[in-house]
Design a protein around this motif. Structure first.
Motif: not given
Length: 150
Positions: A22-39, A64-71
């Protein structure tokens, strides 16, 4: 490769197996959300209109800005639950997780493809963002699941 580089690589590769799924999942999610929002921010800066409509909508609404992160965060919760369940009950959790999430990512591409009142450039960015998020989140969780002890 120097001894210091080898030690750093071994330490980095040893971090995932030592952490709860679950912790790896949370960290992977945060990384994926940041990269996707930057994209998405790069796409905005390039002039791609960030307006999309869902099924039944009469017009597109602004993403909105942040919408990809939230998704990414929203949908990754389901992936984390799947990973935790597979770690507990699947015979081959990494393989099962990878096959399932790749299939679900492919299925998710249908949404942007049929989004009404949405510019083609936006549809392409939306579809690509699904792939970008999966390319970050799925391998990290699959690598962790490959180290599940029975």
């Amino acid at each position: 490769m120097s001894a210091t580089q080898a030690q750093a690589q071994q330490t980095a590769s040893g971090l995932l197996p030592a952490r709860p799924v679950w912790l790896v999942g949370i960290l992977a999610t945060l990384a994926g959300a940041v990269v996707t929002e930057a994209f998405a921010l790069v796409a905005r800066a390039a002039g791609v209109p960030m307006e999309a409509a869902g099924p039944g909508a009469t017009e597109a609404a602004e993403i909105p800005v942040g919408g990809f992160f939230g998704g990414v965060v929203f949908w990754s919760v389901a992936g984390i639950v799947l990973a935790v369940a597979l770690a507990r009950w699947a015979g081959r959790p990494a393989r099962t997780f990878t096959v399932t999430t790749v299939a679900l990512t492919a299925l998710s591409l249908a949404g942007p493809a049929v989004a009404p009142h949405t510019a083609t450039s936006t549809q392409i960015v939306l579809a690509a963002s699904h792939v970008v998020a999966a390319a970050v989140v799925v391998p990290l969780l699959a690598r962790r699941l490959a180290h599940v002890q029975r």
